[in-house]
Write a protein that holds these residues in place. Sequence first.
Motif, PDB file in Angstrom:
ATOM      1  N   THR A  10     -37.947 -34.394  -8.577  1.00 39.55           N
ATOM      2  CA  THR A  10     -37.525 -35.143  -9.748  1.00 39.55           C
ATOM      3  C   THR A  10     -36.344 -34.450 -10.424  1.00 39.55           C
ATOM      4  N   VAL A  11     -35.640 -35.218 -11.259  1.00 42.81           N
ATOM      5  CA  VAL A  11     -34.524 -34.630 -12.010  1.00 42.81           C
ATOM      6  C   VAL A  11     -35.020 -33.490 -12.886  1.00 42.81           C
ATOM      7  N   GLY A  12     -36.177 -33.669 -13.521  1.00 38.10           N
ATOM      8  CA  GLY A  12     -36.718 -32.616 -14.370  1.00 38.10           C
ATOM      9  C   GLY A  12     -37.031 -31.355 -13.599  1.00 38.10           C
ATOM     10  N   ASP A  13     -37.635 -31.511 -12.413  1.00 37.24           N
ATOM     11  CA  ASP A  13     -37.967 -30.333 -11.598  1.00 37.24           C
ATOM     12  C   ASP A  13     -36.706 -29.648 -11.090  1.00 37.24           C
ATOM     13  N   ARG A  14     -35.727 -30.437 -10.674  1.00 40.19           N
ATOM     14  CA  ARG A  14     -34.490 -29.832 -10.175  1.00 40.19           C
ATOM     15  C   ARG A  14     -33.734 -29.131 -11.304  1.00 40.19           C
ATOM     16  N   ALA A  15     -33.718 -29.755 -12.484  1.00 39.96           N
ATOM     17  CA  ALA A  15     -33.050 -29.117 -13.619  1.00 39.96           C
ATOM     18  C   ALA A  15     -33.754 -27.821 -14.004  1.00 39.96           C
ATOM     19  N   ALA A  16     -35.083 -27.815 -13.968  1.00 37.60           N
ATOM     20  CA  ALA A  16     -35.824 -26.596 -14.291  1.00 37.60           C
ATOM     21  C   ALA A  16     -35.508 -25.487 -13.293  1.00 37.60           C
ATOM     22  N   ALA A  19     -30.708 -47.827 -12.186  1.00 37.56           N
ATOM     23  CA  ALA A  19     -31.471 -47.054 -11.195  1.00 37.56           C
ATOM     24  C   ALA A  19     -30.600 -46.139 -10.337  1.00 37.56           C
ATOM     25  N   PRO A  20     -29.432 -46.583  -9.848  1.00 30.70           N
ATOM     26  CA  PRO A  20     -28.627 -45.674  -9.013  1.00 30.70           C
ATOM     27  C   PRO A  20     -28.206 -44.403  -9.739  1.00 30.70           C
ATOM     28  N   LEU A  21     -27.984 -44.486 -11.037  1.00 32.76           N
ATOM     29  CA  LEU A  21     -27.601 -43.295 -11.792  1.00 32.76           C
ATOM     30  C   LEU A  21     -28.807 -42.419 -12.083  1.00 32.76           C
ATOM     31  N   GLU A  22     -29.957 -43.030 -12.343  1.00 33.81           N
ATOM     32  CA  GLU A  22     -31.161 -42.243 -12.603  1.00 33.81           C
ATOM     33  C   GLU A  22     -31.570 -41.410 -11.401  1.00 33.81           C
ATOM     34  N   SER A  23     -31.310 -41.938 -10.207  1.00 32.61           N
ATOM     35  CA  SER A  23     -31.740 -41.256  -8.989  1.00 32.61           C
ATOM     36  C   SER A  23     -30.659 -40.364  -8.394  1.00 32.61           C
ATOM     37  N   ASP A  24     -29.531 -40.232  -9.077  1.00 29.96           N
ATOM     38  CA  ASP A  24     -28.440 -39.395  -8.569  1.00 29.96           C
ATOM     39  C   ASP A  24     -28.931 -37.946  -8.423  1.00 29.96           C
ATOM     40  N   PRO A  25     -28.849 -37.370  -7.225  1.00 30.09           N
ATOM     41  CA  PRO A  25     -29.357 -36.011  -7.036  1.00 30.09           C
ATOM     42  C   PRO A  25     -28.456 -34.920  -7.613  1.00 30.09           C
ATOM     43  N   VAL A  26     -27.227 -35.267  -7.982  1.00 36.50           N
ATOM     44  CA  VAL A  26     -26.290 -34.269  -8.494  1.00 36.50           C
ATOM     45  C   VAL A  26     -26.533 -34.077  -9.989  1.00 36.50           C
ATOM     46  N   LEU A  27     -26.619 -32.822 -10.416  1.00 34.21           N
ATOM     47  CA  LEU A  27     -26.880 -32.501 -11.809  1.00 34.21           C
ATOM     48  C   LEU A  27     -25.571 -32.290 -12.576  1.00 34.21           C
ATOM     49  N   ASP A  28     -25.559 -32.734 -13.836  1.00 34.18           N
ATOM     50  CA  ASP A  28     -24.406 -32.517 -14.714  1.00 34.18           C
ATOM     51  C   ASP A  28     -24.668 -31.296 -15.590  1.00 34.18           C
ATOM     52  N   VAL A  29     -23.749 -30.338 -15.550  1.00 32.76           N
ATOM     53  CA  VAL A  29     -23.894 -29.084 -16.285  1.00 32.76           C
ATOM     54  C   VAL A  29     -22.644 -28.861 -17.128  1.00 32.76           C
ATOM     55  N   MET A  30     -22.820 -28.531 -18.399  1.00 33.02           N
ATOM     56  CA  MET A  30     -21.682 -28.354 -19.313  1.00 33.02           C
ATOM     57  C   MET A  30     -21.687 -26.946 -19.892  1.00 33.02           C
ATOM     58  N   ARG A  31     -20.462 -26.414 -20.045  1.00 37.48           N
ATOM     59  CA  ARG A  31     -20.268 -25.109 -20.689  1.00 37.48           C
ATOM     60  C   ARG A  31     -19.165 -25.238 -21.743  1.00 37.48           C
ATOM     61  N   PRO A  32     -18.992 -24.229 -22.598  1.00 43.68           N
ATOM     62  CA  PRO A  32     -17.882 -24.274 -23.558  1.00 43.68           C
ATOM     63  C   PRO A  32     -16.535 -24.327 -22.844  1.00 43.68           C
ATOM     64  N   SER A  33     -15.533 -24.839 -23.553  1.00 44.52           N
ATOM     65  CA  SER A  33     -14.213 -25.035 -22.940  1.00 44.52           C
ATOM     66  C   SER A  33     -13.537 -23.735 -22.547  1.00 44.52           C
ATOM     67  N   ASP A  34     -13.906 -22.619 -23.192  1.00 49.10           N
ATOM     68  CA  ASP A  34     -13.265 -21.353 -22.844  1.00 49.10           C
ATOM     69  C   ASP A  34     -13.971 -20.636 -21.693  1.00 49.10           C
ATOM     70  N   ARG A  35     -14.917 -21.301 -21.053  1.00 48.01           N
ATOM     71  CA  ARG A  35     -15.617 -20.729 -19.906  1.00 48.01           C
ATOM     72  C   ARG A  35     -15.313 -21.549 -18.656  1.00 48.01           C
ATOM     73  N   THR A  36     -15.435 -20.914 -17.520  1.00 53.39           N
ATOM     74  CA  THR A  36     -15.199 -21.614 -16.258  1.00 53.39           C
ATOM     75  C   THR A  36     -16.297 -22.638 -16.022  1.00 53.39           C
ATOM     76  N   PRO A  37     -15.945 -23.884 -15.715  1.00 50.77           N
ATOM     77  CA  PRO A  37     -16.991 -24.876 -15.433  1.00 50.77           C
ATOM     78  C   PRO A  37     -17.856 -24.437 -14.252  1.00 50.77           C
ATOM     79  N   THR A  38     -19.109 -24.785 -14.290  1.00 50.50           N
ATOM     80  CA  THR A  38     -20.028 -24.432 -13.212  1.00 50.50           C
ATOM     81  C   THR A  38     -19.598 -25.132 -11.932  1.00 50.50           C
ATOM     82  N   ARG A  39     -19.419 -24.353 -10.895  1.00 48.92           N
ATOM     83  CA  ARG A  39     -19.019 -24.917  -9.598  1.00 48.92           C
ATOM     84  C   ARG A  39     -20.042 -24.489  -8.549  1.00 48.92           C
ATOM     85  N   ARG A  40     -20.971 -25.369  -8.281  1.00 49.83           N
ATOM     86  CA  ARG A  40     -21.983 -25.138  -7.261  1.00 49.83           C
ATOM     87  C   ARG A  40     -22.241 -26.450  -6.540  1.00 49.83           C
ATOM     88  N   ARG A  41     -22.628 -26.354  -5.302  1.00 49.69           N
ATOM     89  CA  ARG A  41     -23.014 -27.559  -4.586  1.00 49.69           C
ATOM     90  C   ARG A  41     -24.229 -28.173  -5.283  1.00 49.69           C
TER      91      ARG A  41
END
Length: 308
Positions: free
Chosen positions: A50-56, A83-105
């Motif tokens: 689930t999205v919750g489990d993957r985010a955790a 539904a297609p957006l709810e089931s998207d396996p890719v997670l969205d991660v945000m950081r402050p603008s002065d930090r490098t955006p998270t880059r992971r598969r």
Amino acid sequence: MARPPLPVELAAGPFTVARARAAGLRACDLRGRGLHRPTHAVRVLAEPFTVGDRAAAWSAGLPADAVFSHRTAAVLLGLPLPAPLESDPVLDVMRPSDRTPTRRRGCRGHRGLETRRVVLVDGLRVTSPEDTWCDLGDLVGHGLDVDDLVVVADAVLARSGRDAIGTLRATLDARVRPRGASALAQALGLARPGVRSPRESRARLMFVRAGFPEPEVNAVVTDRAGGWLLEGDLVWREQRVVGEYQGAVHASRRRRSADAHRSGLARDEGWTLLELWSEDLDAGPRRRTTLLRFARALGLDPRVLHLG
């Protein structure tokens, strides 16, 4: 030689390889245990689905200043998405603008956290409902349209109260050239407090788009003496017409019996009650027939409506 069991604190949930080493385990102790690797340097016993489990699982390996945003935040907050957006396996991660955006598969990195409010959902840091709604403007034309944004805004208002529309407006006004600004502004103008389900939102929008007068949402209907009769999903008070959306909660015989009884009482008081089903909202002949039925009840001329 048998491998030592995982320490209790590691077996309870996702953990980093660094934590495992601090607990006295070597790299070879982690191999061959059937551990899953949701992301770099993170291990977990049960594969997260689930999205919750993957985010955790991901949160164990993310920087301390990272939070979940956009569609991932919407799902974690319980906001309705297509539904297609709810089931998207890719997670969205945000950081402050002065930090490098998270880059992971497996993730999309975003910047701008310094302008967002952060809330906790089941121990996970996510952008606030209002900020998440604004961020969903990024997806207009990529799986979301204005009506989808109205559905999400209605859900935010339903959980936050009537004053939340001012918070939504202030959050949007504070953004500098947000993506999807026009769609967000349109959606905000169409959002209403008191809506209890996405299909109720879409039912209201169907009538508004067709040129009907806008109904009240989940409004109290009274008898001639002012006594309570029912709470109607869509109420045209002047014409004394109520549209009742029949969702799954209405399926039991007992509930249907209660609905029929209160409908009879309302009709005795001069109200017209018409049922709405999920299939009535979908484009096609059935929706046109439904709109014509309501137009007749409301005394509207079908020739000036948009029934297609």
